[in-house]
Enzyme design. Sequence first.
Site, PDB file in Angstrom:
ATOM      1  N   GLY A  67     -39.537  40.944 -52.764  1.00 29.25           N
ATOM      2  CA  GLY A  67     -38.294  40.982 -53.547  1.00 29.25           C
ATOM      3  C   GLY A  67     -37.625  39.615 -53.544  1.00 29.25           C
ATOM      4  O   GLY A  67     -37.283  39.060 -54.604  1.00 29.25           O
ATOM      5  N   HIS A  68     -37.487  39.031 -52.340  1.00 29.69           N
ATOM      6  CA  HIS A  68     -36.914  37.684 -52.238  1.00 29.69           C
ATOM      7  C   HIS A  68     -37.781  36.671 -53.005  1.00 29.69           C
ATOM      8  O   HIS A  68     -37.266  35.800 -53.691  1.00 29.69           O
ATOM      9  CB  HIS A  68     -36.866  37.217 -50.775  1.00 29.69           C
ATOM     10  CG  HIS A  68     -36.028  38.071 -49.867  1.00 29.69           C
ATOM     11  ND1 HIS A  68     -36.553  38.728 -48.769  1.00 29.69           N
ATOM     12  CD2 HIS A  68     -34.708  38.372 -49.881  1.00 29.69           C
ATOM     13  CE1 HIS A  68     -35.595  39.373 -48.142  1.00 29.69           C
ATOM     14  NE2 HIS A  68     -34.466  39.195 -48.786  1.00 29.69           N
TER      15      HIS A  68
HETATM   16  P1  AMP Z   1     -31.036  40.267 -48.335  1.00 29.93           P
HETATM   17  O1  AMP Z   1     -31.880  39.294 -47.599  1.00 29.93           O
HETATM   18  O2  AMP Z   1     -31.371  41.686 -48.085  1.00 29.93           O
HETATM   19  O3  AMP Z   1     -29.558  39.958 -48.206  1.00 29.93           O
HETATM   20  O4  AMP Z   1     -31.356  40.056 -49.868  1.00 29.93           O
HETATM   21  C1  AMP Z   1     -31.249  38.786 -50.474  1.00 29.93           C
HETATM   22  C2  AMP Z   1     -31.365  38.943 -51.976  1.00 29.93           C
HETATM   23  O5  AMP Z   1     -32.608  39.550 -52.303  1.00 29.93           O
HETATM   24  C3  AMP Z   1     -30.273  39.865 -52.563  1.00 29.93           C
HETATM   25  O6  AMP Z   1     -29.839  39.320 -53.799  1.00 29.93           O
HETATM   26  C4  AMP Z   1     -31.012  41.151 -52.769  1.00 29.93           C
HETATM   27  O7  AMP Z   1     -30.473  41.952 -53.793  1.00 29.93           O
HETATM   28  C5  AMP Z   1     -32.393  40.657 -53.139  1.00 29.93           C
HETATM   29  N1  AMP Z   1     -33.380  41.708 -52.887  1.00 29.93           N
HETATM   30  C6  AMP Z   1     -33.543  42.435 -51.750  1.00 29.93           C
HETATM   31  N2  AMP Z   1     -34.522  43.347 -51.907  1.00 29.93           N
HETATM   32  C7  AMP Z   1     -34.985  43.194 -53.178  1.00 29.93           C
HETATM   33  C8  AMP Z   1     -35.988  43.846 -53.950  1.00 29.93           C
HETATM   34  N3  AMP Z   1     -36.714  44.844 -53.459  1.00 29.93           N
HETATM   35  N4  AMP Z   1     -36.192  43.432 -55.219  1.00 29.93           N
HETATM   36  C9  AMP Z   1     -35.457  42.415 -55.740  1.00 29.93           C
HETATM   37  N5  AMP Z   1     -34.496  41.770 -55.067  1.00 29.93           N
HETATM   38  C10 AMP Z   1     -34.259  42.140 -53.804  1.00 29.93           C
END
Ligand code: AMP
Length: 271
Positions: free
Chosen positions: A27-28
């Site tokens: 996702g990241h």
């Molecule tokens: P986090 O590290 O969980 O704070 O996420 C960092 C960024 O990655 C945020 O903008 C999240 O929305 C995005 N993100 C997390 N999981 C996913 C995913 N499965 N698909 C797309 N973006 C994601």
Amino acid sequence: MRSFSQHQKKLGKTIGLVPTMGYLHSGHISLIERAKKDCDTVVVSIYVNPTQFGPEEDYKRYPRDLERDKKLAKAAGADVLFTPSNKEIYPDGYSTYVRVEKLSEKLCGVSRPTHFRGVTTVVAKLFNIIKPDKSYFGWKDAQQLIIIKKMVEDLNLNVKVVGLPTLREKDGLAISSRNKYLSKEEREIAPILYQALQKAKKIVSSGERNVEKVLRELKKIIEEKKIKIDYLKAVNLSDFADVKRIEKNTLIAVAAWVGQTRLIDNMLIRN
Ligand code: AMP
């Protein structure tokens, strides 16, 4: 970080920022790759931000692996990893917070009342330090994305916020760093959140618009698996107010406890 950014600007280069809490997954990576397509220089920040965790939440045990993240970020096209310490972000006596009212109190804000204040504060600081032209966020955290867009608009911040689709495992489970917490049995039932949202899509495309009927069906599907729902709502995307009828830009959002792990997912009705 500031002087690096200033230098990039002097060279006429555009900067894309991907803020993360690390433990990078695909996702990241999708955000980093898109940033690389759009911008000359890509900054990925990795910071497990203590102010967005509640006192009983998983700040301490949140997964961390900087060495692995370095390799993944570089391979995806990141030019710079920004990994500030708590002391740098919140030095002694720190006392300024950014809070987007109303939107931060809905959905996840009910059970996590200080969460979005932490998110908007750290993202505002990252925007001020890095001065990105564009910043990339996932729709997986739809409420976060909308709140950040609102902050940027309200504070006249000079950055374009780009929202990108949720990446999923083969069985539909939204990819998340927290999926690591799931036991084998929990991992097997977790995709039911996605399946329920898919079922909602089906019901809506068959013509049903009544929110109560749609949500009742979803609740049944999820609770059959012994998952505890935190909230399951159909809301208007602009203000997160509950809607009675499903229309264009209705967001169906769910947060649920699979064992000790709180997972979120959502689906936007576009048409
Ligand atoms: P986090 O590290 O969980 O704070 O996420 C960092 C960024 O990655 C945020 O903008 C999240 O929305 C995005 N993100 C997390 N999981 C996913 C995913 N499965 N698909 C797309 N973006 C994601």
